[in-house]
Scaffold this active site. Structure first.
Site, PDB file in Angstrom:
ATOM      1  N   ASP A  67      58.811  39.221  24.602  1.00  0.00           N
ATOM      2  CA  ASP A  67      59.439  40.536  24.542  1.00  0.00           C
ATOM      3  C   ASP A  67      60.325  40.815  25.755  1.00  0.00           C
ATOM      4  O   ASP A  67      60.315  40.066  26.742  1.00  0.00           O
ATOM      5  CB  ASP A  67      58.387  41.648  24.387  1.00  0.00           C
ATOM      6  N   ASN A 134      45.569  49.597  24.314  1.00  0.00           N
ATOM      7  CA  ASN A 134      45.473  50.097  22.935  1.00  0.00           C
ATOM      8  C   ASN A 134      45.422  48.951  21.925  1.00  0.00           C
ATOM      9  O   ASN A 134      45.610  49.166  20.733  1.00  0.00           O
ATOM     10  CB  ASN A 134      46.650  51.034  22.633  1.00  0.00           C
ATOM     11  N   HIS A 136      47.516  46.384  21.747  1.00  0.00           N
ATOM     12  CA  HIS A 136      48.791  45.770  21.341  1.00  0.00           C
ATOM     13  C   HIS A 136      48.874  44.321  21.813  1.00  0.00           C
ATOM     14  O   HIS A 136      48.261  43.940  22.805  1.00  0.00           O
ATOM     15  CB  HIS A 136      50.007  46.593  21.798  1.00  0.00           C
ATOM     16  N   GLU A 141      52.735  47.787  18.682  1.00  0.00           N
ATOM     17  CA  GLU A 141      51.886  48.929  19.005  1.00  0.00           C
ATOM     18  C   GLU A 141      51.025  49.328  17.800  1.00  0.00           C
ATOM     19  O   GLU A 141      51.374  49.004  16.653  1.00  0.00           O
ATOM     20  CB  GLU A 141      52.773  50.115  19.414  1.00  0.00           C
TER      21      GLU A 141
END
Ligand code: F6R
Length: 239
Positions: A67, A134, A136, A141
């Site tokens: 990313d 979270n 990810h 996400e």
């Protein structure tokens, strides 16, 4: 998916480096999938050390990163291009290294180009992953679905909050990133997820023991035929 718990974060980094080194020794022209953030740093330091000792050679290897932020110049010190140069590429001898272009004029075309480039290179042999608080992976996400291909993501408040430590303030964290999709990650022939510290304990417990759901994107790794989770005791504390 196999889960291995180590006493210390240093051991996690070394074990991860061992998997990458053995891949490179098995196949000189390996395609490596790489990640940024604090989790891979121990692994990268070990790979650099072994390369400097003279027996680990990356000269036929290429890499694709997961990313990059959207709209952040690659010269910016917190861009993932700059991170990878500082933390790994400057210390080893990769043949070529690629990250998605977060400044492309047409981001949809860039996403398709990146997926095609990985496919043309023969696919990723081994993919390194960290995990967000979270759940990810990459910047996939929590949401209603798993997205297959590379795509532009709106970062969640939790991710902006976690990443503000690399910037002067939370306002400076870009609001979007471009990320390999879950399909791109799952297509890798081997996947290694590393996590250290109690902050990651809930995400690890949800990944390993909770339902397989896009609300915890890493949970999909339970369906991968060759996935390793390497964690320290603190990250394992809710298992
Ligand atoms: C980075 C990436 C992210 C991070 C995750 C954990 O390329 O894809 O998913 O792996 O946010 O970040 P750290 O390791 O900084 O806790």
């Amino acid at each position: 998916m196999n889960v291995t718990v180590f006493d210390t974060p240093e051991q996690v980094g070394k074990a991860c480096a061992l998997l990458f080194a053995s891949q490179v020794m098995r196949k000189k022209n390996s395609v490596l999938g790489l990640a940024t953030g604090s989790s891979p740093i121990g692994c990268y330091q070990q790979l650099i050390a072994w390369h400097r000792e003279g027996w680990l050679d990356f000269s036929d290897c290429i890499s694709y990163n997961l990313d990059e932020y959207v709209g952040l110049p690659i010269e910016h010190e917190t861009s993932y291009h700059a991170f990878m140069q500082a933390e790994l590429f400057s210390g080893i001898n990769m043949k070529a290294t690629y990250l998605p272009d977060g400044n492309a004029a047409n981001m949809n075309a860039e996403c398709r180009r990146y997926d095609r480039a990985i496919e043309k290179a023969g696919g990723i042999d081994i993919q390194l992953l960290g995990i967000g608080r979270n759940g990810h992976i990459g910047f996939n996400e929590p949401g209603e679905k798993f997205i297959y291909g590379t795509h532009v993501v709106n970062l969640t408040e939790s991710t902006i909050d976690a990443n503000k430590r690399f910037f002067e303030s939370a306002d400076q964290v870009p609001r979007q990133a471009v990320s390999l999709g879950i399909g791109g990650i799952m297509n890798a022939r081997e996947v290694v997820l590393v996590a250290m510290g109690v902050d990651k304990a809930k995400a690890i417990a949800d990944t390993v023991k909770g339902p397989i759901t896009p609300m915890v994107q890493a949970s999909i790794l339970r369906t991968h035929p060759n996935a390793h989770i390497l964690i320290d005791k603190a990250a394992a504390s809710r298992l």
